[in-house]
Design a protein around this motif. Structure first.
Motif, mmCIF file in Angstrom:
data_model
loop_
_atom_site.group_PDB
_atom_site.id
_atom_site.type_symbol
_atom_site.label_atom_id
_atom_site.label_comp_id
_atom_site.label_asym_id
_atom_site.label_seq_id
_atom_site.Cartn_x
_atom_site.Cartn_y
_atom_site.Cartn_z
ATOM 1 N N TYR A 15 -3.963 -2.750 -16.090
ATOM 2 C CA TYR A 15 -2.541 -2.914 -16.365
ATOM 3 C C TYR A 15 -2.138 -2.283 -17.687
ATOM 4 O O TYR A 15 -2.784 -2.499 -18.721
ATOM 5 C CB TYR A 15 -2.157 -4.399 -16.384
ATOM 6 C CG TYR A 15 -2.055 -5.009 -15.015
ATOM 7 C CD1 TYR A 15 -3.192 -5.304 -14.278
ATOM 8 C CD2 TYR A 15 -0.812 -5.279 -14.446
ATOM 9 C CE1 TYR A 15 -3.097 -5.848 -13.013
ATOM 10 C CE2 TYR A 15 -0.705 -5.835 -13.182
ATOM 11 C CZ TYR A 15 -1.852 -6.114 -12.469
ATOM 12 O OH TYR A 15 -1.750 -6.660 -11.211
ATOM 13 N N VAL A 16 -1.065 -1.512 -17.634
ATOM 14 C CA VAL A 16 -0.349 -1.136 -18.846
ATOM 15 C C VAL A 16 0.368 -2.387 -19.333
ATOM 16 O O VAL A 16 0.933 -3.148 -18.535
ATOM 17 C CB VAL A 16 0.671 -0.017 -18.560
ATOM 18 C CG1 VAL A 16 1.629 0.165 -19.725
ATOM 19 C CG2 VAL A 16 -0.050 1.282 -18.243
ATOM 20 N N MET A 17 0.349 -2.616 -20.638
ATOM 21 C CA MET A 17 0.994 -3.796 -21.204
ATOM 22 C C MET A 17 2.154 -3.383 -22.096
ATOM 23 O O MET A 17 2.128 -2.320 -22.744
ATOM 24 C CB MET A 17 0.000 -4.617 -22.006
ATOM 25 C CG MET A 17 -1.165 -5.141 -21.188
ATOM 26 S SD MET A 17 -0.665 -6.217 -19.828
ATOM 27 C CE MET A 17 0.066 -7.594 -20.714
ATOM 28 N N GLY A 18 3.166 -4.242 -22.132
ATOM 29 C CA GLY A 18 4.325 -3.959 -22.963
ATOM 30 C C GLY A 18 4.868 -5.228 -23.595
ATOM 31 O O GLY A 18 4.618 -6.336 -23.111
ATOM 32 N N ALA A 68 7.305 -2.246 -27.503
ATOM 33 C CA ALA A 68 6.044 -1.534 -27.656
ATOM 34 C C ALA A 68 5.325 -1.505 -26.320
ATOM 35 O O ALA A 68 5.515 -2.390 -25.485
ATOM 36 C CB ALA A 68 5.154 -2.195 -28.703
ATOM 37 N N THR A 69 4.488 -0.490 -26.136
ATOM 38 C CA THR A 69 3.660 -0.414 -24.947
ATOM 39 C C THR A 69 2.300 0.163 -25.308
ATOM 40 O O THR A 69 2.168 0.906 -26.291
ATOM 41 C CB THR A 69 4.332 0.436 -23.842
ATOM 42 O OG1 THR A 69 3.493 0.471 -22.686
ATOM 43 C CG2 THR A 69 4.554 1.863 -24.319
ATOM 44 N N LYS A 80 2.252 -3.991 -16.209
ATOM 45 C CA LYS A 80 2.536 -3.023 -15.164
ATOM 46 C C LYS A 80 1.223 -2.591 -14.525
ATOM 47 O O LYS A 80 0.343 -2.075 -15.213
ATOM 48 C CB LYS A 80 3.249 -1.800 -15.744
ATOM 49 C CG LYS A 80 3.414 -0.670 -14.736
ATOM 50 C CD LYS A 80 3.840 0.621 -15.414
ATOM 51 C CE LYS A 80 3.775 1.780 -14.427
ATOM 52 N NZ LYS A 80 4.109 3.065 -15.042
ATOM 53 N N ASN A 81 1.111 -2.799 -13.225
ATOM 54 C CA ASN A 81 -0.090 -2.392 -12.514
ATOM 55 C C ASN A 81 -0.209 -0.876 -12.543
ATOM 56 O O ASN A 81 0.667 -0.175 -12.030
ATOM 57 C CB ASN A 81 -0.063 -2.901 -11.075
ATOM 58 C CG ASN A 81 -1.420 -2.797 -10.405
ATOM 59 O OD1 ASN A 81 -2.251 -1.973 -10.796
ATOM 60 N ND2 ASN A 81 -1.653 -3.614 -9.407
ATOM 61 N N ALA A 82 -1.264 -0.388 -13.168
ATOM 62 C CA ALA A 82 -1.458 1.059 -13.301
ATOM 63 C C ALA A 82 -2.846 1.457 -12.832
ATOM 64 O O ALA A 82 -3.450 2.403 -13.360
ATOM 65 C CB ALA A 82 -1.241 1.470 -14.754
ATOM 66 N N ALA A 83 -3.342 0.735 -11.835
ATOM 67 C CA ALA A 83 -4.701 0.979 -11.362
ATOM 68 C C ALA A 83 -4.889 2.397 -10.832
ATOM 69 O O ALA A 83 -5.994 2.925 -10.857
ATOM 70 C CB ALA A 83 -5.062 -0.035 -10.283
ATOM 71 N N TYR A 106 1.435 5.053 -20.224
ATOM 72 C CA TYR A 106 2.113 3.868 -20.720
ATOM 73 C C TYR A 106 3.557 3.943 -20.250
ATOM 74 O O TYR A 106 3.981 4.942 -19.669
ATOM 75 C CB TYR A 106 2.032 3.753 -22.248
ATOM 76 C CG TYR A 106 2.483 4.988 -22.995
ATOM 77 C CD1 TYR A 106 1.560 5.881 -23.513
ATOM 78 C CD2 TYR A 106 3.832 5.258 -23.203
ATOM 79 C CE1 TYR A 106 1.969 7.011 -24.200
ATOM 80 C CE2 TYR A 106 4.252 6.381 -23.888
ATOM 81 C CZ TYR A 106 3.307 7.260 -24.389
ATOM 82 O OH TYR A 106 3.710 8.386 -25.065
ATOM 83 N N SER A 107 4.333 2.901 -20.503
ATOM 84 C CA SER A 107 5.697 2.886 -19.994
ATOM 85 C C SER A 107 6.608 2.054 -20.888
ATOM 86 O O SER A 107 6.240 0.956 -21.318
ATOM 87 C CB SER A 107 5.735 2.328 -18.570
ATOM 88 O OG SER A 107 7.077 2.190 -18.130
ATOM 89 N N ALA A 108 7.802 2.578 -21.121
ATOM 90 C CA ALA A 108 8.839 1.859 -21.845
ATOM 91 C C ALA A 108 9.913 1.333 -20.893
ATOM 92 O O ALA A 108 10.901 0.761 -21.344
ATOM 93 C CB ALA A 108 9.479 2.766 -22.887
ATOM 94 N N GLU A 109 9.713 1.535 -19.589
ATOM 95 C CA GLU A 109 10.727 1.199 -18.594
ATOM 96 C C GLU A 109 10.531 -0.214 -18.072
ATOM 97 O O GLU A 109 9.549 -0.503 -17.384
ATOM 98 C CB GLU A 109 10.659 2.203 -17.436
ATOM 99 C CG GLU A 109 11.691 1.967 -16.360
ATOM 100 C CD GLU A 109 13.095 1.948 -16.915
ATOM 101 O OE1 GLU A 109 13.491 2.896 -17.610
ATOM 102 O OE2 GLU A 109 13.794 0.937 -16.672
ATOM 103 N N GLN A 110 11.493 -1.083 -18.349
ATOM 104 C CA GLN A 110 11.371 -2.491 -17.965
ATOM 105 C C GLN A 110 11.166 -2.676 -16.468
ATOM 106 O O GLN A 110 10.395 -3.542 -16.052
ATOM 107 C CB GLN A 110 12.634 -3.258 -18.377
ATOM 108 C CG GLN A 110 12.820 -3.436 -19.865
ATOM 109 C CD GLN A 110 13.939 -4.405 -20.173
ATOM 110 O OE1 GLN A 110 14.030 -5.471 -19.568
ATOM 111 N NE2 GLN A 110 14.796 -4.027 -21.112
ATOM 112 N N SER A 111 11.844 -1.873 -15.682
ATOM 113 C CA SER A 111 11.800 -2.062 -14.232
ATOM 114 C C SER A 111 10.421 -1.811 -13.646
ATOM 115 O O SER A 111 10.135 -2.223 -12.517
ATOM 116 C CB SER A 111 12.820 -1.148 -13.553
ATOM 117 O OG SER A 111 12.504 0.206 -13.791
ATOM 118 N N GLU A 112 9.560 -1.143 -14.393
ATOM 119 C CA GLU A 112 8.218 -0.849 -13.898
ATOM 120 C C GLU A 112 7.246 -2.008 -14.135
ATOM 121 O O GLU A 112 6.144 -2.004 -13.609
ATOM 122 C CB GLU A 112 7.683 0.418 -14.566
ATOM 123 C CG GLU A 112 8.477 1.673 -14.187
ATOM 124 C CD GLU A 112 7.935 2.936 -14.830
ATOM 125 O OE1 GLU A 112 6.983 2.859 -15.620
ATOM 126 O OE2 GLU A 112 8.499 4.014 -14.538
#
Length: 129
Positions: A32-35, A49-50, A99-102, A109-115
């Motif tokens: 998981y990507v974390m934010g 932050a992410t 964010k599941n990034a398997a 990484y991601s700054a997008e809340q919807s992800e």
């Protein structure tokens, strides 16, 4: 079940520091990507932050850059947010999210809340002037 639990919030004077923690359970943390996000009084929730799956890549908005540091310990299923030189405008409820990034690159990484589909309950940070 999948759960994120934040801790470490509180009341601090301007110029002070806090370290937030977010403990994850029920998921393969290293996938998981974390934010971190925050929502101040009367404001929309915003990105803070992410960090990538490996921890090797991080990204911040201008408001956090140079003052906040995100890190993670995959062995402890925990992500952290070190906040220094806090300002009254940093007052907000702070949320961690996953964010599941398997199937993505280890340094994405991601700054997008919807992800982000998994969210914690939030921890209050109040900065007094």
């Amino acid at each position: 079940q999948v759960q994120l639990v934040e801790s470490g919030g509180g009341l601090v004077q301007a110029g002070g520091s806090l370290r937030l923690s977010c403990a994850a359970s029920g998921l393969t943390f290293s996938s998981y990507v974390m934010g971190w996000f925050r929502q101040g009084p009367g404001k929309d929730r915003e990105f803070v932050a992410t960090i990538s799956r490996s921890g090797g890549k991080t990204y911040y908005p201008g408001s956090a850059k140079g003052r906040f540091t995100i890190s993670r310990n995959n062995a402890k299923n925990t992500v952290y947010l070190q906040m220094n030189n806090l300002k009254p405008e940093d007052t907000a409820v702070y949320y961690c999210a996953a964010k599941n990034a398997a199937w993505s690159g280890r340094e994405d990484y991601s700054a997008e809340q919807s992800e982000y589909k998994v969210w914690g309950q939030g921890t209050q940070v109040t900065v007094s002037s």
